[in-house]
Motif scaffolding. Structure first.
Motif: not given
Length: 171
Positions: A109-113
């Motif tokens: 999630a951190l990589i994506a958003e």
């Protein structure tokens, strides 16, 4: 009425009670849902992600945290971007209890958003600040630094990507 039908009706009644304006009724319903265990995870996860009323999302996050069922991790990660800070805090606390089992979903999630969402980065900071790194050789330090308030927004997804590579690399 069969046992399964009775359990289904009980689950539905508890879920409906989470929408009540009566805080004691909501608390009782939440406790009942926790007692039901695994069969309540999916409806609670849906409520956490989709409910319009913040008290329903709050109760769902609190219940899922108490249940400690890994199937709740994706919904709890999504709740780190909730519009209500109390829901975010409960989701972060619950995710922290999962320890490294939640890391892949959190890092993804951190990589994506992570570059776009300051709220997500703040929620992630809360989760990772309290993680025990036993046996992980201090691998969280770069990520924790990248999640600090003064860090560049791009730093957190980059650190998450590196950590995810380390965690998934063959030994």
């Amino acid at each position: 009425m069969s046992k399964q039908a009775t359990a289904s009706k009980t689950l539905e009644a508890y879920m409906e009670a989470l929408e009540s304006p009566d805080g004691m009724l909501r608390q009782s319903a939440r406790e009942g849902l926790v007692a039901l265990g695994g069969k309540a995870v999916a409806p609670l996860a849906r409520a956490l992600v989709n409910a319009k009323e913040k008290q329903v999302r709050w109760e769902a996050a609190k219940a899922l945290g108490a249940m400690e069922d890994a199937r709740a991790i994706p919904a709890l990660v999504r709740a780190l971007e909730d519009s209500d800070s109390d829901v975010i805090w409960l989701a972060a606390e619950a995710l922290g209890e999962f320890g490294s089992a939640a890391w892949p979903a959190l890092l993804a999630a951190l990589i994506a958003e992570g570059t776009e969402s300051a709220i997500l980065r703040k929620g992630m900071h809360h989760v990772f600040a309290n993680q025990k790194e036993s046996g992980k050789g201090g691998v969280l330090a770069p990520l924790q630094s990248a999640l600090e308030a003064g860090a560049l927004p791009e730093a957190a997804p980059m650190a998450a990507s590196e950590l995810l590579k380390q965690l998934t690399a063959p030994a």
